[in-house]
Design a protein around this motif. Structure first.
Motif, mmCIF file in Angstrom:
data_model
loop_
_atom_site.group_PDB
_atom_site.id
_atom_site.type_symbol
_atom_site.label_atom_id
_atom_site.label_comp_id
_atom_site.label_asym_id
_atom_site.label_seq_id
_atom_site.Cartn_x
_atom_site.Cartn_y
_atom_site.Cartn_z
ATOM 1 N N HIS A 1 2.719 5.100 -17.406
ATOM 2 C CA HIS A 1 3.775 4.873 -18.402
ATOM 3 C C HIS A 1 4.879 5.898 -18.214
ATOM 4 C CE1 HIS A 1 5.892 3.924 -22.058
ATOM 5 N NE2 HIS A 1 5.896 5.214 -22.345
ATOM 6 N N TYR A 2 6.080 5.401 -17.957
ATOM 7 C CA TYR A 2 7.258 6.255 -17.939
ATOM 8 C C TYR A 2 8.197 5.715 -19.015
ATOM 9 C CZ TYR A 2 11.097 9.184 -16.601
ATOM 10 O OH TYR A 2 12.086 10.130 -16.651
ATOM 11 N N PRO A 3 8.730 6.583 -19.884
ATOM 12 C CA PRO A 3 9.537 6.084 -21.009
ATOM 13 C C PRO A 3 10.910 5.547 -20.578
ATOM 14 C CG PRO A 3 9.536 8.484 -20.980
ATOM 15 C CD PRO A 3 8.596 8.045 -19.902
ATOM 16 N N THR B 1 8.014 -3.139 -20.773
ATOM 17 C CA THR B 1 7.179 -1.955 -20.610
ATOM 18 C C THR B 1 5.842 -2.310 -19.976
ATOM 19 O OG1 THR B 1 8.253 -0.856 -22.475
ATOM 20 C CG2 THR B 1 6.090 -0.015 -21.839
ATOM 21 N N SER B 2 5.247 -3.427 -20.398
ATOM 22 C CA SER B 2 3.974 -3.859 -19.820
ATOM 23 C C SER B 2 4.110 -4.155 -18.334
ATOM 24 C CB SER B 2 3.450 -5.108 -20.539
ATOM 25 O OG SER B 2 3.161 -4.813 -21.872
ATOM 26 N N LEU B 3 5.161 -4.875 -17.967
ATOM 27 C CA LEU B 3 5.389 -5.200 -16.555
ATOM 28 C C LEU B 3 5.656 -3.939 -15.730
ATOM 29 C CD1 LEU B 3 7.606 -8.400 -16.958
ATOM 30 C CD2 LEU B 3 5.233 -8.295 -16.123
ATOM 31 N N LEU B 4 6.466 -3.032 -16.267
ATOM 32 C CA LEU B 4 6.789 -1.800 -15.554
ATOM 33 C C LEU B 4 5.537 -0.942 -15.362
ATOM 34 C CD1 LEU B 4 8.915 0.089 -14.286
ATOM 35 C CD2 LEU B 4 9.149 1.122 -16.558
ATOM 36 N N ASN B 5 4.763 -0.750 -16.430
ATOM 37 C CA ASN B 5 3.554 0.067 -16.343
ATOM 38 C C ASN B 5 2.588 -0.495 -15.303
ATOM 39 O OD1 ASN B 5 4.649 1.584 -18.395
ATOM 40 N ND2 ASN B 5 3.194 0.921 -19.946
ATOM 41 N N LYS B 6 2.454 -1.804 -15.278
ATOM 42 C CA LYS B 6 1.555 -2.443 -14.311
ATOM 43 C C LYS B 6 2.062 -2.216 -12.886
ATOM 44 C CE LYS B 6 -0.807 -6.790 -13.316
ATOM 45 N NZ LYS B 6 -1.970 -6.117 -12.837
ATOM 46 N N ASP C 1 14.883 -3.975 -11.382
ATOM 47 C CA ASP C 1 14.441 -5.255 -10.790
ATOM 48 C C ASP C 1 13.666 -6.082 -11.806
ATOM 49 O OD1 ASP C 1 15.620 -4.650 -8.359
ATOM 50 O OD2 ASP C 1 13.736 -4.047 -7.385
ATOM 51 N N ILE C 2 12.764 -5.430 -12.534
ATOM 52 C CA ILE C 2 11.975 -6.132 -13.551
ATOM 53 C C ILE C 2 12.883 -6.664 -14.649
ATOM 54 C CG2 ILE C 2 10.263 -5.808 -15.398
ATOM 55 C CD1 ILE C 2 8.834 -3.843 -13.448
ATOM 56 N N LEU C 3 13.807 -5.824 -15.118
ATOM 57 C CA LEU C 3 14.715 -6.237 -16.189
ATOM 58 C C LEU C 3 15.592 -7.406 -15.736
ATOM 59 C CD1 LEU C 3 15.735 -5.892 -19.036
ATOM 60 C CD2 LEU C 3 17.196 -4.022 -18.224
ATOM 61 N N ARG C 4 16.098 -7.349 -14.515
ATOM 62 C CA ARG C 4 16.914 -8.467 -13.999
ATOM 63 C C ARG C 4 16.102 -9.760 -13.955
ATOM 64 N NH1 ARG C 4 21.827 -7.208 -12.979
ATOM 65 N NH2 ARG C 4 22.446 -5.189 -12.169
ATOM 66 N N SER C 5 14.835 -9.665 -13.581
ATOM 67 C CA SER C 5 13.970 -10.849 -13.552
ATOM 68 C C SER C 5 13.792 -11.429 -14.955
ATOM 69 C CB SER C 5 12.597 -10.502 -12.971
ATOM 70 O OG SER C 5 12.705 -10.106 -11.632
ATOM 71 N N GLN D 1 0.827 -1.198 0.000
ATOM 72 C CA GLN D 1 0.000 0.000 0.000
ATOM 73 C C GLN D 1 0.867 1.255 0.000
ATOM 74 O OE1 GLN D 1 -2.521 -0.664 3.412
ATOM 75 N NE2 GLN D 1 -4.161 -1.517 2.149
ATOM 76 N N GLU D 2 1.965 1.226 0.767
ATOM 77 C CA GLU D 2 2.876 2.368 0.798
ATOM 78 C C GLU D 2 3.511 2.583 -0.570
ATOM 79 O OE1 GLU D 2 5.744 1.956 3.942
ATOM 80 O OE2 GLU D 2 4.192 1.728 5.462
ATOM 81 N N LYS D 3 3.955 1.490 -1.210
ATOM 82 C CA LYS D 3 4.547 1.606 -2.554
ATOM 83 C C LYS D 3 3.520 2.158 -3.534
ATOM 84 C CE LYS D 3 8.850 0.457 -2.857
ATOM 85 N NZ LYS D 3 9.798 1.529 -3.135
ATOM 86 N N GLY D 4 2.269 1.662 -3.447
ATOM 87 C CA GLY D 4 1.208 2.150 -4.323
ATOM 88 C C GLY D 4 0.982 3.639 -4.161
ATOM 89 N N ALA D 5 0.983 4.096 -2.906
ATOM 90 C CA ALA D 5 0.809 5.530 -2.637
ATOM 91 C C ALA D 5 1.997 6.324 -3.166
ATOM 92 C CB ALA D 5 0.634 5.759 -1.134
ATOM 93 N N GLU D 6 3.209 5.770 -3.014
ATOM 94 C CA GLU D 6 4.404 6.447 -3.518
ATOM 95 C C GLU D 6 4.343 6.580 -5.043
ATOM 96 O OE1 GLU D 6 9.248 6.219 -2.991
ATOM 97 O OE2 GLU D 6 8.108 4.354 -2.807
ATOM 98 N N PHE D 7 3.923 5.503 -5.729
ATOM 99 C CA PHE D 7 3.827 5.557 -7.188
ATOM 100 C C PHE D 7 2.720 6.511 -7.639
ATOM 101 C CE2 PHE D 7 5.902 1.183 -7.210
ATOM 102 C CZ PHE D 7 7.132 1.706 -7.533
ATOM 103 N N GLU D 8 1.639 6.601 -6.874
ATOM 104 C CA GLU D 8 0.575 7.553 -7.207
ATOM 105 C C GLU D 8 1.115 8.985 -7.142
ATOM 106 O OE1 GLU D 8 -2.580 7.514 -8.425
ATOM 107 O OE2 GLU D 8 -2.185 5.397 -8.778
ATOM 108 N N ALA D 9 1.917 9.273 -6.118
ATOM 109 C CA ALA D 9 2.510 10.610 -5.984
ATOM 110 C C ALA D 9 3.485 10.889 -7.127
ATOM 111 C CB ALA D 9 3.219 10.735 -4.631
ATOM 112 N N ILE D 10 4.265 9.881 -7.495
ATOM 113 C CA ILE D 10 5.215 10.030 -8.607
ATOM 114 C C ILE D 10 4.455 10.248 -9.914
ATOM 115 C CG2 ILE D 10 6.959 8.836 -9.990
ATOM 116 C CD1 ILE D 10 7.931 7.532 -7.338
ATOM 117 N N LYS D 11 3.391 9.466 -10.107
ATOM 118 C CA LYS D 11 2.558 9.605 -11.314
ATOM 119 C C LYS D 11 1.984 11.022 -11.402
ATOM 120 C CE LYS D 11 -1.717 7.913 -13.384
ATOM 121 N NZ LYS D 11 -2.855 6.994 -13.232
#
Length: 183
Positions: A103-105, A93-98, A39-43, A6-16
């Motif tokens: 969407h951040y380029p 990009t799909s994984l990152l956006n989700k 992290d996503i790319l390494r996975s 929930q904290e990460k979600g709130a942080e991403f909302e603020a960044i968005k």
């Protein structure tokens, strides 16, 4: 949902919200997005058995963040004419956006392939523009993916001698470079 999520979600909302308002991110916000992206790319790389690659990050010419992967046996990730790399970009990009909720380029590059390809495509665009102006006729380029067509449009966007537009349907979509009349 866990408290941490929930904290990460709130942080991403603020960044968005900041990104939508300003069109760019503060360094600390960009670091958060870049960490998630890496992290996503390494996975994804681990799915190909690539666990020791290094990932360099740098700013691109159009405000995008570029993640350049090097080390390891990475030719398989580029594929013929970069097709595998294009597919990897779509999945990434799909994984990152989700994960971040907007969407951040961010561009994934493998051992500078896209950088070299960008230089080649932009050089071809300028050369074709000169030919179009000299001949007085529109030049139709070979079919390209959306990323490369964008590179052509960007390379020639400030030209007063030519205009560009895309025609056709994927995967046969191409750019037309048209000389401006009276030049």
């Amino acid at each position: 949902m866990s408290e941490e999520m929930q904290e990460k979600g709130a942080e991403f909302e603020a960044i968005k919200a900041a990104f939508e308002e300003k069109g760019e991110l503060e360094d600390e916000q960009l670091d958060v997005v870049a960490d998630v992206a890496i992290d996503i790319l390494r996975s994804l790389l681990a799915c190909f058995g690539e666990n020791t690659c290094s990932i360099d990050e740098y700013d691109g010419d159009e405000g995008e963040l570029i993640l350049d992967v090097s080390g390891g046996d990475l030719a398989i990730l580029i594929g013929r004419h970069g097709v595998t790399l294009d597919a990897l970009q779509v999945v990434f990009t799909s994984l990152l956006n989700k994960r971040i909720g907007f969407h951040y380029p961010i561009v994934v590059d493998i051992e500078g392939y896209k950088s070299r390809r960008r230089d080649k495509v932009q050089g071809m665009a300028r050369s074709s523009a000169q030919k179009a102006v000299k001949s007085g006729r529109a030049m139709r380029l070979a079919p390209m993916n959306a990323y490369e067509r964008r590179l052509v449009h960007l390379a020639l966007r400030d030209s007063v001698e030519v205009t560009t537009h895309s025609e056709g349907t994927d995967p046969e979509r191409y750019v037309v470079i048209t000389p401006v009349k009276g030049k």
